[in-house]
Design a protein around this motif. Structure first.
Motif, short mmCIF file in Angstrom:
data_model
loop_
_atom_site.label_atom_id
_atom_site.label_comp_id
_atom_site.label_asym_id
_atom_site.label_seq_id
_atom_site.Cartn_x
_atom_site.Cartn_y
_atom_site.Cartn_z
N GLY A 106 -42.71 30.40 36.89
CA GLY A 106 -43.33 30.44 38.30
C GLY A 106 -43.39 31.78 38.58
O GLY A 106 -42.75 32.72 38.43
N ASP B 53 -40.70 36.18 39.45
CA ASP B 53 -40.30 34.86 39.09
C ASP B 53 -40.28 33.93 40.25
O ASP B 53 -40.06 34.59 41.20
N THR C 139 -32.09 18.30 39.98
CA THR C 139 -33.45 18.39 40.40
C THR C 139 -34.04 18.13 41.76
O THR C 139 -33.45 16.98 42.50
N ALA D 180 -40.68 21.98 38.47
CA ALA D 180 -41.87 21.98 37.74
C ALA D 180 -42.69 20.59 37.88
O ALA D 180 -42.22 19.62 37.74
N GLN E 154 -34.95 30.64 42.52
CA GLN E 154 -34.47 29.04 42.86
C GLN E 154 -33.38 29.23 43.72
O GLN E 154 -33.02 28.57 44.57
N HIS F 178 -33.64 31.43 38.37
CA HIS F 178 -35.12 31.68 38.72
C HIS F 178 -35.76 30.97 37.55
O HIS F 178 -35.31 30.56 36.49
N ASP F 179 -37.19 30.54 37.86
CA ASP F 179 -38.24 29.73 37.31
C ASP F 179 -38.90 30.84 36.49
O ASP F 179 -39.74 31.60 36.83
N PRO G 280 -34.64 22.59 40.10
CA PRO G 280 -35.86 22.58 39.33
C PRO G 280 -37.06 21.78 39.85
O PRO G 280 -36.46 20.66 40.20
N TYR H 192 -35.79 27.39 33.49
CA TYR H 192 -34.81 27.90 34.49
C TYR H 192 -33.53 28.43 34.17
O TYR H 192 -32.77 27.90 33.29
N HIS I 294 -40.46 23.93 32.51
CA HIS I 294 -40.25 25.30 32.92
C HIS I 294 -39.01 25.72 32.25
O HIS I 294 -38.11 24.99 32.28
N ARG J 133 -39.36 19.29 33.83
CA ARG J 133 -40.60 19.21 34.49
C ARG J 133 -40.46 17.62 35.13
O ARG J 133 -39.90 16.84 34.38
#
Length: 208
Positions: free
Chosen positions: A92, A100, A61, A151, A103, A88-89, A149, A160, A158, A205
């Motif tokens: 987000g 989204d 992350t 968040a 990522q 993808h998140d 990630p 992912y 979040h 997160r």
């Protein structure tokens, strides 16, 4: 009377023949799995370091080294020419749209491969000929590398999502200046060419 008995026997024989003919080989009803038949197994993806649906280790992350995780897959569908990996998140939302947060996108992974090693280096094109881009909240493509990630600590974790698509073709899309436009074009190009799909989810997160 004798004629009626003969006629009745013929009717019974006819009905029996029709009933047997309506059954597939082996006497199984229509729609039932065939004994010894082959059924395509679903493609399965595994990510090193964390289980599906669990927390993503800090190492992978923005709060850590932002190392891309090792990914493997099994049960590749017959006829696979290439793979596309879309990370993808889900929480987000980019530019106040339904998009989204992108990522990581890797496409044109050769169909003969069964994974991606941990720690993919930066650079638009990989050694195996595949391309990669990364996104974020902005339109700029930071370094054409994995984006881990990230968040914020204030709020829920979040989701992912890693989506792996097995394709019957290569994707005729070149990396552009806007990673979201590139991602949109690549995902549009694979429509009608998907032979199989696998999904894996990690949660994250930032630490308080």
């Amino acid at each position: 009377m004798r004629f009626l008995r003969v006629f009745s026997v013929l009717v019974v024989m006819f009905v029996s023949a029709v009933t047997v003919g309506a059954q597939p080989p082996g006497g199984q009803p229509r729609g039932a799995p065939q004994a010894g038949g082959t059924q395509r197994k679903p493609m399965i993806m595994t990510i090193t370091g964390f289980a599906d649906g669990s927390d993503v280790p800090v190492k992978y992350t923005v709060a850590g080294d932002e190392t891309s995780p090792g990914i493997t897959w099994t049960n590749t569908p017959a006829g696979t020419v290439s793979f596309l990996l879309h990370m993808h998140d889900m929480e987000g939302s980019r530019d106040r749209t339904t998009d989204d947060t992108l990522q990581w996108l890797v496409w044109n992974i050769p169909g003969s491969e069964t994974g991606i090693p941990e720690g993919i280096p930066k650079g638009t094109q990989l050694q195996n000929g595949a391309y990669q881009i990364s996104g974020g909240q902005t339109r700029s493509n930071r370094d054409a590398a994995y984006r881990g990630p990230g968040a914020p600590a204030a709020g829920p974790r979040h989701h992912y999502v890693f989506e792996l698509f097995a394709l019957d073709t290569k994707v005729d899309v070149q990396p552009g200046a806007d990673p979201y436009e590139t991602s949109t074009n690549a995902l549009k190009a694979i429509q009608g060419h998907i032979l199989g799909k696998a999904v894996y989810v990690g949660l994250f997160r930032r630490p308080q």
